[in-house]
Scaffold this motif. Structure first.
Motif, short mmCIF file in Angstrom:
data_model
loop_
_atom_site.label_atom_id
_atom_site.label_comp_id
_atom_site.label_asym_id
_atom_site.label_seq_id
_atom_site.Cartn_x
_atom_site.Cartn_y
_atom_site.Cartn_z
N LYS A 119 0.87 -1.18 0.00
CA LYS A 119 0.00 0.00 0.00
C LYS A 119 0.90 1.22 0.00
CE LYS A 119 -0.56 0.21 5.05
NZ LYS A 119 -1.55 0.24 6.15
N PRO A 120 0.40 2.34 -0.49
CA PRO A 120 1.22 3.56 -0.52
C PRO A 120 1.73 3.91 0.87
CG PRO A 120 -0.74 3.86 -1.85
CD PRO A 120 -0.92 2.56 -1.13
N GLY A 121 2.99 4.25 0.94
CA GLY A 121 3.60 4.62 2.22
C GLY A 121 4.37 3.49 2.86
N ASN A 122 3.99 2.23 2.58
CA ASN A 122 4.81 1.11 3.01
C ASN A 122 6.03 1.02 2.10
OD1 ASN A 122 3.15 0.50 5.11
ND2 ASN A 122 2.57 -1.53 4.39
N THR A 123 6.94 0.14 2.44
CA THR A 123 8.18 0.03 1.69
C THR A 123 8.39 -1.39 1.18
OG1 THR A 123 9.54 -0.60 3.59
CG2 THR A 123 9.21 1.78 3.20
N LEU A 124 9.38 -1.54 0.30
CA LEU A 124 9.74 -2.87 -0.16
C LEU A 124 10.18 -3.75 1.01
CD1 LEU A 124 11.70 -1.99 -3.43
CD2 LEU A 124 9.39 -2.95 -3.26
N GLY A 125 10.83 -3.15 2.00
CA GLY A 125 11.25 -3.92 3.16
C GLY A 125 10.08 -4.49 3.94
N ASP A 126 8.95 -3.79 3.94
CA ASP A 126 7.77 -4.31 4.63
C ASP A 126 7.27 -5.59 3.98
OD1 ASP A 126 7.61 -2.19 6.51
OD2 ASP A 126 6.63 -0.92 5.03
N ILE A 127 7.33 -5.64 2.65
CA ILE A 127 6.92 -6.86 1.94
C ILE A 127 7.81 -8.02 2.35
CG2 ILE A 127 6.68 -7.95 -0.32
CD1 ILE A 127 6.19 -5.14 -1.48
N GLY A 128 9.13 -7.81 2.27
CA GLY A 128 10.07 -8.87 2.60
C GLY A 128 9.96 -9.33 4.04
N TRP A 129 9.76 -8.37 4.96
CA TRP A 129 9.65 -8.73 6.38
C TRP A 129 8.42 -9.58 6.63
CZ3 TRP A 129 6.17 -8.12 10.34
CH2 TRP A 129 6.65 -8.40 11.63
N ASN A 130 7.29 -9.23 6.01
CA ASN A 130 6.07 -10.02 6.19
C ASN A 130 6.29 -11.47 5.76
OD1 ASN A 130 4.51 -7.92 7.19
ND2 ASN A 130 2.85 -8.23 5.73
N ILE A 131 7.00 -11.64 4.66
CA ILE A 131 7.23 -12.99 4.13
C ILE A 131 8.23 -13.75 5.00
CG2 ILE A 131 8.25 -14.26 2.19
CD1 ILE A 131 7.11 -11.97 0.39
N GLN A 132 9.38 -13.13 5.25
CA GLN A 132 10.45 -13.80 6.00
C GLN A 132 10.01 -14.18 7.41
OE1 GLN A 132 13.95 -11.41 6.50
NE2 GLN A 132 15.11 -13.03 7.53
N SER A 133 9.36 -13.26 8.10
CA SER A 133 8.99 -13.53 9.49
C SER A 133 8.02 -14.70 9.59
CB SER A 133 8.39 -12.28 10.14
OG SER A 133 7.22 -11.85 9.45
N TYR A 134 7.09 -14.81 8.63
CA TYR A 134 6.15 -15.92 8.66
C TYR A 134 6.85 -17.23 8.28
CZ TYR A 134 2.46 -19.13 7.37
OH TYR A 134 1.66 -20.25 7.28
N ALA A 135 7.62 -17.24 7.19
CA ALA A 135 8.24 -18.48 6.72
C ALA A 135 9.17 -19.06 7.78
CB ALA A 135 9.02 -18.22 5.43
N GLU A 136 9.97 -18.21 8.40
CA GLU A 136 10.92 -18.71 9.37
C GLU A 136 10.22 -19.17 10.65
OE1 GLU A 136 13.89 -15.66 9.69
OE2 GLU A 136 14.78 -16.18 7.74
N ALA A 137 9.10 -18.53 10.99
CA ALA A 137 8.34 -18.99 12.15
C ALA A 137 7.76 -20.38 11.94
CB ALA A 137 7.21 -18.00 12.46
N GLN A 138 7.59 -20.77 10.68
CA GLN A 138 7.09 -22.10 10.34
C GLN A 138 8.20 -23.13 10.17
OE1 GLN A 138 3.66 -22.42 10.36
NE2 GLN A 138 3.86 -20.28 11.00
N GLY A 139 9.45 -22.70 10.43
CA GLY A 139 10.58 -23.61 10.29
C GLY A 139 11.10 -23.76 8.88
N CYS A 140 10.68 -22.87 7.99
CA CYS A 140 11.13 -22.90 6.60
C CYS A 140 12.12 -21.77 6.35
CB CYS A 140 9.94 -22.80 5.66
SG CYS A 140 8.82 -24.22 5.77
N SER A 141 12.63 -21.66 5.14
CA SER A 141 13.60 -20.62 4.82
C SER A 141 13.23 -19.93 3.52
CB SER A 141 15.01 -21.22 4.71
OG SER A 141 15.08 -22.18 3.66
N VAL A 142 13.77 -18.73 3.35
CA VAL A 142 13.49 -17.90 2.18
C VAL A 142 14.74 -17.81 1.32
CG1 VAL A 142 12.77 -15.63 1.37
CG2 VAL A 142 11.82 -16.54 3.50
N VAL A 143 14.61 -18.13 0.05
CA VAL A 143 15.73 -18.01 -0.89
C VAL A 143 16.11 -16.54 -1.06
CG1 VAL A 143 16.38 -18.34 -3.31
CG2 VAL A 143 15.14 -20.14 -2.09
N ARG A 144 17.41 -16.27 -1.03
CA ARG A 144 17.90 -14.91 -1.13
C ARG A 144 18.32 -14.51 -2.54
NH1 ARG A 144 16.53 -15.82 3.80
NH2 ARG A 144 17.45 -14.60 5.52
#
Length: 295
Positions: free
Chosen positions: A183-208
């Motif tokens: 959404k306007p005003g959020n950043t690209l980092g917000d997108i990545g954080w939403n994904i990474q924080s959920y995936a890692e909490a599930q015991g998975c990993s995010v390709v860099r």
């Protein structure tokens, strides 16, 4: 929807990328005359914002991409050879007046990427036969009337086991959570954080090594859209931006290796990997998928 050539409003995200409202950032520095948002983002970041006619054209290409994926899904079954998926995608794309973007892109030899099980992305269709319990990602990019749209899905082959169900579920949820940050005003980092924080909490990993990207006028445009990051960092999102979100999520570790064909990326530990992708438009109030499907 306002076009990208309109002036920045007082309450809009400041085009300098600070993430603050324009009135609380650069308004005074410009003597009250707001800059042209499209010109600012092009000059500062190389990002080409899309106008209404561009968005409509990308959406038309997106509908073809989704139709193609639906046809692929109807074909998926044990015993299917991955090159048969390529044949379907190639012929259906051409027959609908479009061009398969992957074909001959930087030497890629096929019209679609087909990635099975441990293959993270860029799998080259060939003589590999799908087996019961496999997962297979099919990544379609079509060029229609000069505009690009890009989407992929991971499908079950036959009867999936618990690991296959888990990684596909988590990858789909990662895309949904990434989109929820747009959404306007959020950043690209917000997108990545939403994904990474959920995936890692599930015991998975995010390709860099592989990320989302701007799309529409070309196959790969700026900005890059990492699927990991910190909140509030990176370029501020503004209406008219169009990019893909396509998190590649591994059941095991994030490390990968690229095979001798110089394209096929696989998990280094041999674990399953899944991915979902949509082409996303930043709107005045949030986001709109130009390749929408249920997650």
């Amino acid at each position: 929807m306002k076009t990208s050539t309109e002036k920045v409003g007082r309450n809009a995200p400041c085009p300098c990328g600070s993430g603050r409202k324009y009135k609380k950032c650069c308004l005074g520095k410009n003597n009250g005359d707001p800059p042209d948002l499209a010109e600012t983002y092009l000059r500062k970041y190389g990002i080409r914002l899309k106008k209404s006619n561009d968005i409509e054209a990308i959406a038309r290409a997106g509908r073809l991409v989704l139709d193609t994926l639906d046809r692929v899904e109807s074909l998926i079954a044990p015993g299917l050879v991955t090159d048969d998926i390529n044949t379907l995608v190639h012929e259906y794309t051409i027959n609908n007046g479009a061009v398969p973007a992957p074909l001959n892109y930087r030497g890629f030899p096929k019209s679609v990427c087909v990635s099975v099980n441990e293959v993270i992305c860029h799998g080259i269709p060939g003589n590999r036969t799908l087996s019961d319990g496999d997962i297979v990602n099919v990544d379609v990019t079509s060029i229609l009337d000069g505009y690009y749209a890009d989407a992929n899905k991971t499908f079950f082959v036959g009867n999936p086991g618990p690991d296959a169900r888990k990684i596909v579920r988590i990858a789909g949820e990662c895309l949904r959570r990434g989109m929820s940050a747009v959404k306007p005003g959020n950043t690209l980092g917000d997108i990545g954080w939403n994904i990474q924080s959920y995936a890692e909490a599930q015991g998975c990993s995010v390709v860099r090594e592989f990320v989302g990207h701007g799309v529409g006028f070309d196959f790969h445009e700026v900005p890059q859209v990492p699927h990991f990051g910190r909140q509030g960092t990176g370029i501020a999102l503004v209406p008219g931006m169009v990019f893909t979100i396509e998190p590649m999520i591994n059941l095991g570790q994030k490390e990968l290796k690229v095979l001798d064909d110089q394209w096929t990326a696989v998990t280094r530990d041999g674990s399953l990997s899944a991915q979902f992708e949509q082409t996303i438009l930043v709107t005045e109030t949030g986001c709109q998928s130009l390749t929408p499907y249920d997650l």
